[in-house]
Design an enzyme around this catalytic site. Structure first.
Site, short mmCIF file in Angstrom:
data_model
loop_
_atom_site.label_atom_id
_atom_site.label_comp_id
_atom_site.label_asym_id
_atom_site.label_seq_id
_atom_site.Cartn_x
_atom_site.Cartn_y
_atom_site.Cartn_z
N TRP A 197 0.86 -1.28 0.17
CA TRP A 197 0.00 0.04 -0.04
C TRP A 197 0.93 1.26 -0.09
O TRP A 197 0.67 2.32 -0.85
CB TRP A 197 -0.92 0.09 1.15
CG TRP A 197 -2.06 -0.93 1.04
CD1 TRP A 197 -2.53 -2.13 1.93
CD2 TRP A 197 -3.23 -1.24 0.00
NE1 TRP A 197 -3.37 -2.89 1.32
CE2 TRP A 197 -3.72 -2.33 0.57
CE3 TRP A 197 -3.12 -0.44 -1.30
CZ2 TRP A 197 -4.73 -2.81 -0.75
CZ3 TRP A 197 -4.30 -0.95 -2.06
CH2 TRP A 197 -5.08 -2.01 -1.59
N ASP A 254 -1.27 6.28 6.85
CA ASP A 254 -2.40 5.47 6.14
C ASP A 254 -2.83 4.43 7.33
O ASP A 254 -2.06 3.47 7.46
CB ASP A 254 -2.43 4.84 4.93
CG ASP A 254 -3.36 3.72 4.54
OD1 ASP A 254 -4.39 3.67 5.38
OD2 ASP A 254 -3.11 3.17 3.65
N LYS A 294 -12.21 -2.05 8.31
CA LYS A 294 -11.49 -3.04 9.19
C LYS A 294 -11.86 -2.96 10.63
O LYS A 294 -12.54 -3.82 11.03
CB LYS A 294 -9.99 -2.61 8.71
CG LYS A 294 -9.45 -2.73 7.24
CD LYS A 294 -8.25 -2.38 7.28
CE LYS A 294 -8.04 -2.23 5.59
NZ LYS A 294 -8.03 -3.55 4.95
#
Length: 360
Positions: free
Chosen positions: A102, A172, A196
């Site tokens: 990511w 992030d 999540k």
């Protein structure tokens, strides 16, 4: 009905108590006679909901008054573009600690925005199984910000420390938020998708230092413009009301469990139980350096990879769902977010021991 444990990395498991409450409230939310996701975002009920969730999120994460709380759309991937669009101009330089897929993807997106990305640390040589040591990298003061991913979902690495830099920190925190205390005030910007630890897919939470507002590029879409979203209290357009509603319930649940500190204790206990099972066996292997292991996303491989399909099939039959590793990594991966009970982890470790006994 048999219990199924959801080990998906996202959309992920939701606490059973939250699911029960959704079921009870869905037909008639707070006496309105309607489901929450059908109510107007301009009406007093949804406006009050957004304000209430902001207040709870501030309390849970100790978000200082210097920062705005925004509820946006586009998920974490949308923020890969939104961050550069709001904090930089073409030709600017940013710094990045690249520790996984990511972070790599975000860096490429920044380059597409016309930025020079200085990778002050790049863990690709270890196949993203390590974290750079504190003090092993230097962040140029010319950078607009330092970008990092506290927990890389795919590779299963996690920063055991918070980086520091002479420029604003951008994190992030999608896989880590609400699972351990975080110094939000030390960051210029923190963002996290809600699918999540925060509930269901659809929304992204952005915590931004007000000093960074007002610098969006002229071509930045309004729905990605932090300044416009802050001015409208996240109601510039129709928000993801259902995701915000579920976040409200999740925040209540976390508070009832003892807050973020209690989430950290539970995370350590669950992850340690799984790592212990892996490390005690020659049949299973976790490739991540021990000082960089994630408490949220735990990849593992089998000594005999030809058994991967058998393992996944038998696990699913045993009520252990979504254990397949990411396509770029392979093997298996167990994501054990806040909503995963210890019973689910113990069910997995028991299955692993039995599978090894029969196939090892």
């Amino acid at each position: 009905m048999a219990v199924t444990y959801n080990f998906s990395s996202g959309p992920a498991v939701i606490p059973a108590e939250v699911v029960d409450r959704i079921q009870r409230e869905l037909p008639d939310w707070r006496g309105t006679g309607m489901p929450v996701m059908t109510l107007s975002h301009r009406g007093k009920d949804i406006v009050a909901l957004v304000e209430r969730v902001e207040s709870k999120l501030r309390a849970a994460l100790a978000v200082p008054d210097t920062h705005d709380v925004l509820f946006m759309q586009g998920g974490g991937v949308g923020q890969f573009a939104a961050v550069p669009l709001n904090l930089t101009q073409p030709g600017d330089e940013i710094a990045a600690l690249v520790t996984g897929s990511w972070g790599t993807t975000a860096a490429k997106e920044a380059e597409q925005m016309g930025l020079k990305v200085v990778k002050v640390a790049d863990e690709s040589a270890s196949r993203y199984t390590t974290i750079p040591q504190p003090g092993s990298y230097e962040v140029p003061s010319s950078a607009k910000y330092l970008y990092y991913v506290p927990n890389e979902t795919i590779g299963g690495v996690e920063f055991p420390y918070q980086p520091t830099a002479p420029v604003p920190l951008v994190a992030d925190a999608s896989s880590q938020i609400l699972s351990r205390p975080m110094d939000v005030g030390a960051h210029g910007l923190v963002f996290a998708g809600t699918q999540k630890n925060l509930g269901v897919a659809g929304a992204v939470v952005v915590l931004i230092d007000k000093a960074l507002l007002g610098h969006a590029r002229p071509m930045c879409p309004s729905v990605f413009d932090y300044t416009k979203m802050a001015a409208s209290r996240s109601l510039l357009n129709t928000p993801t009301t259902f995701a915000i509603y579920v976040l409200d319930l999740v925040l209540d649940w976390v508070d009832e469990q003892g807050g973020v500190e209690a989430m950290l204790v539970a995370s350590l206990a669950k992850s340690q139980a799984l790592y212990t099972a892996i490390d005690a066996s020659d049949f299973y292997l976790n490739p991540v350096a021990t000082n960089a292991r994630s408490t949220k996303n735990i990849p593992f491989t089998l000594a005999d990879t030809s058994l991967d399909g058998v393992f996944l099939s038998e696990a699913e039959h045993a009520g252990l769902a979504f254990l397949e590793g990411h396509r770029t990594v392979g093997g298996m991966r167990a994501s054990i977010y806040n909503g995963m009970p210890m019973d689910g982890v113990l069910a997995l470790t028991a299955f692993m021991a039995d599978f090894e006994r029969r196939h090892g």
